[in-house]
Design an enzyme around this catalytic site. Structure first.
Site, PDB file in Angstrom:
ATOM      1  N   LYS A   1      68.852   9.765   3.876  1.00  0.00           N
ATOM      2  CA  LYS A   1      68.770  10.741   4.941  1.00  0.00           C
ATOM      3  C   LYS A   1      70.053  10.779   5.764  1.00  0.00           C
ATOM      4  O   LYS A   1      70.317  11.737   6.474  1.00  0.00           O
ATOM      5  CB  LYS A   1      67.610  10.370   5.900  1.00  0.00           C
ATOM      6  CG  LYS A   1      66.248  10.280   5.297  1.00  0.00           C
ATOM      7  CD  LYS A   1      65.266   9.840   6.395  1.00  0.00           C
ATOM      8  CE  LYS A   1      63.941   9.420   5.816  1.00  0.00           C
ATOM      9  NZ  LYS A   1      63.095   8.797   6.872  1.00  0.00           N
ATOM     10  N   GLY A   2      70.815   9.715   5.708  1.00  0.00           N
ATOM     11  CA  GLY A   2      71.890   9.453   6.674  1.00  0.00           C
ATOM     12  C   GLY A   2      72.946  10.526   6.810  1.00  0.00           C
ATOM     13  O   GLY A   2      73.583  10.645   7.853  1.00  0.00           O
TER      14      GLY A   2
ATOM     15  N   PHE B   1      77.265  -3.266  11.782  1.00  0.00           N
ATOM     16  CA  PHE B   1      76.235  -2.305  11.417  1.00  0.00           C
ATOM     17  C   PHE B   1      76.291  -1.161  12.405  1.00  0.00           C
ATOM     18  O   PHE B   1      76.215  -1.363  13.611  1.00  0.00           O
ATOM     19  CB  PHE B   1      74.850  -2.967  11.409  1.00  0.00           C
ATOM     20  CG  PHE B   1      73.858  -2.181  10.609  1.00  0.00           C
ATOM     21  CD1 PHE B   1      73.817  -2.292   9.231  1.00  0.00           C
ATOM     22  CD2 PHE B   1      72.975  -1.310  11.238  1.00  0.00           C
ATOM     23  CE1 PHE B   1      72.919  -1.546   8.486  1.00  0.00           C
ATOM     24  CE2 PHE B   1      72.072  -0.559  10.495  1.00  0.00           C
ATOM     25  CZ  PHE B   1      72.046  -0.686   9.117  1.00  0.00           C
TER      26      PHE B   1
ATOM     27  N   ASP C   1      79.437   1.085   2.086  1.00  0.00           N
ATOM     28  CA  ASP C   1      79.428  -0.301   2.563  1.00  0.00           C
ATOM     29  C   ASP C   1      79.791  -1.203   1.377  1.00  0.00           C
ATOM     30  O   ASP C   1      80.960  -1.343   1.045  1.00  0.00           O
ATOM     31  CB  ASP C   1      78.019  -0.559   3.124  1.00  0.00           C
ATOM     32  CG  ASP C   1      77.848  -1.915   3.756  1.00  0.00           C
ATOM     33  OD1 ASP C   1      78.799  -2.423   4.367  1.00  0.00           O
ATOM     34  OD2 ASP C   1      76.742  -2.481   3.653  1.00  0.00           O
TER      35      ASP C   1
ATOM     36  N   ARG D   1      69.055   7.774  14.798  1.00  0.00           N
ATOM     37  CA  ARG D   1      69.739   8.842  14.065  1.00  0.00           C
ATOM     38  C   ARG D   1      70.166   9.981  14.993  1.00  0.00           C
ATOM     39  O   ARG D   1      71.092  10.715  14.691  1.00  0.00           O
ATOM     40  CB  ARG D   1      68.815   9.442  12.987  1.00  0.00           C
ATOM     41  CG  ARG D   1      68.508   8.530  11.820  1.00  0.00           C
ATOM     42  CD  ARG D   1      67.876   9.346  10.696  1.00  0.00           C
ATOM     43  NE  ARG D   1      67.147   8.503   9.749  1.00  0.00           N
ATOM     44  CZ  ARG D   1      67.699   7.910   8.694  1.00  0.00           C
ATOM     45  NH1 ARG D   1      68.977   8.044   8.466  1.00  0.00           N
ATOM     46  NH2 ARG D   1      66.963   7.186   7.878  1.00  0.00           N
TER      47      ARG D   1
ATOM     48  N   LYS E   1      83.339   1.269   5.205  1.00  0.00           N
ATOM     49  CA  LYS E   1      83.402  -0.115   5.677  1.00  0.00           C
ATOM     50  C   LYS E   1      84.028  -0.966   4.567  1.00  0.00           C
ATOM     51  O   LYS E   1      83.336  -1.693   3.852  1.00  0.00           O
ATOM     52  CB  LYS E   1      81.967  -0.588   5.951  1.00  0.00           C
ATOM     53  CG  LYS E   1      81.781  -1.412   7.198  1.00  0.00           C
ATOM     54  CD  LYS E   1      80.432  -2.086   7.221  1.00  0.00           C
ATOM     55  CE  LYS E   1      79.297  -1.206   7.643  1.00  0.00           C
ATOM     56  NZ  LYS E   1      77.999  -1.932   7.680  1.00  0.00           N
TER      57      LYS E   1
ATOM     58  N   ASP F   1      77.138   9.259   4.168  1.00  0.00           N
ATOM     59  CA  ASP F   1      77.318   8.866   5.565  1.00  0.00           C
ATOM     60  C   ASP F   1      78.201   7.631   5.687  1.00  0.00           C
ATOM     61  O   ASP F   1      79.062   7.554   6.557  1.00  0.00           O
ATOM     62  CB  ASP F   1      75.954   8.622   6.241  1.00  0.00           C
ATOM     63  CG  ASP F   1      75.090   7.603   5.501  1.00  0.00           C
ATOM     64  OD1 ASP F   1      75.404   7.246   4.339  1.00  0.00           O
ATOM     65  OD2 ASP F   1      74.082   7.159   6.085  1.00  0.00           O
TER      66      ASP F   1
ATOM     67  N   ASP G   1      71.031   5.411  10.620  1.00  0.00           N
ATOM     68  CA  ASP G   1      69.918   4.705  11.262  1.00  0.00           C
ATOM     69  C   ASP G   1      70.008   3.197  11.163  1.00  0.00           C
ATOM     70  O   ASP G   1      70.716   2.628  10.340  1.00  0.00           O
ATOM     71  CB  ASP G   1      68.601   5.119  10.600  1.00  0.00           C
ATOM     72  CG  ASP G   1      68.453   4.479   9.215  1.00  0.00           C
ATOM     73  OD1 ASP G   1      69.370   4.642   8.385  1.00  0.00           O
ATOM     74  OD2 ASP G   1      67.446   3.793   8.970  1.00  0.00           O
TER      75      ASP G   1
END
Ligand code: IMP
Ligand code: MG
Length: 172
Positions: free
Chosen positions: A41-42, A150, A101, A163, A129, A98, A157
Site C-alpha cells: 500500500k505504501g 524506520f 530497504d 500513513r 535505505k 515507497d 506505515d
C-alpha cells in the site's frame, strides 16, 4: 505505546523530490505509453502526487505483495497477493516503490515482472535505505536517501499507522 517520531523530510522536501523524479521520468517516457505499477500500500500517496506531474499517456496498475506483518524486518519470503490486471508483455513498465530497504521485495518483483517479457522494466523509488541492502537492486529513479531508521508518513506505515502524515518521520 505510541512511538516517538522525529521529522526527517518535510512535505516541501518531498514535493521537490517528487517534481525532480517526475521531470526525469517525463524525459524518458514521452512516447512509450508505459504502465506504472505501484506496490501497495505504501506507494499510493507518492503515486498520486507523481502522476499528476507527468505529461504523457500512461496506465496505472497495482501489485500487492505479502508484507512484513507486524514486525519491521523483512523475511525474504515474498508472495504476490494482487497481480497486475493488464498484459505486461511488450509494454514499457515502471515500478513505483515507497522504500527500498533490504531489496528483497524489489528484486522479487522485478524478477516476477521480467518473466512476463516487458519491452522495458525500470524502478522508481521515493526513498532508499542503502545501508540495509542485502540483495543488489538497480534503481533507475531514486528520490530521498534515508538513514538506517524506520520511517513513516506520506503513505508509509508502521503497523498500518501514520500513513496519513504529510511529512516523513523516523520512528525512534
Ligand atoms: P525490502 O524488501 O526490505 O526492500 O522492503 C521493502 C518494503 O518493506 C517496503 O515496501 C515497505 O513496505 C517495508 N519497509 C522497509 N523499510 C521500511 C520503513 O522504514 N518504514 C516502513 N516500511 C518499510
Ligand atoms: Mg509496509
Amino acid at each position: 505505546m505510541e512511538p516517538k517520531l522525529s521529522l526527517l523530510f518535510t512535505k516541501d522536501e518531498i514535493a521537490t523530490t517528487v517534481s525532480r523524479l517526475a521531470a526525469e521520468i517525463s524525459r524518458d517516457y514521452q512516447t512509450k505509453h508505459p504502465i506504472l505499477i505501484a506496490v501497495l500500500k505504501g506507494s499510493f500517496v507518492f503515486l498520486a502526487d507523481l502522476i499528476r506531474q507527468l505529461d504523457f499517456p500512461l496506465e496505472i496498475e497495482f501489485v500487492r505483495l505479502s508484507s512484513y506483518g507486524r514486525g519491521t524486518e523483512s523475511s525474504g519470503k515474498i508472495r504476490v497477493i494482487q497481480r497486475p490486471q493488464s498484459e505486461i508483455k511488450g509494454r514499457h513498465v515502471l515500478v513505483i516503490e515507497d522504500i527500498i530497504d533490504t531489496g528483497f521485495t524489489s528484486a522479487f518483483l522485478l524478477d516476477y515482472l521480467n518473466r512476463k517479457k516487458p519491452a522495458s522494466l525500470k524502478l522508481c523509488t521515493l526513498t532508499d535505505k542503502p545501508s540495509r541492502r542485502q540483495v543488489p537492486v538497480n534503481i533507475d529513479y531514486r528520490g530521498l536517501t534515508v538513514p538506517d531508521k524506520f520511517i513513516v508518513g506520506y503513505g508509509i506505515d508502521w503497523d498500518e499507522k501514520f500513513r496519513y502524515l504529510p511529512d516523513i518521520y523516523a520512528v525512534e
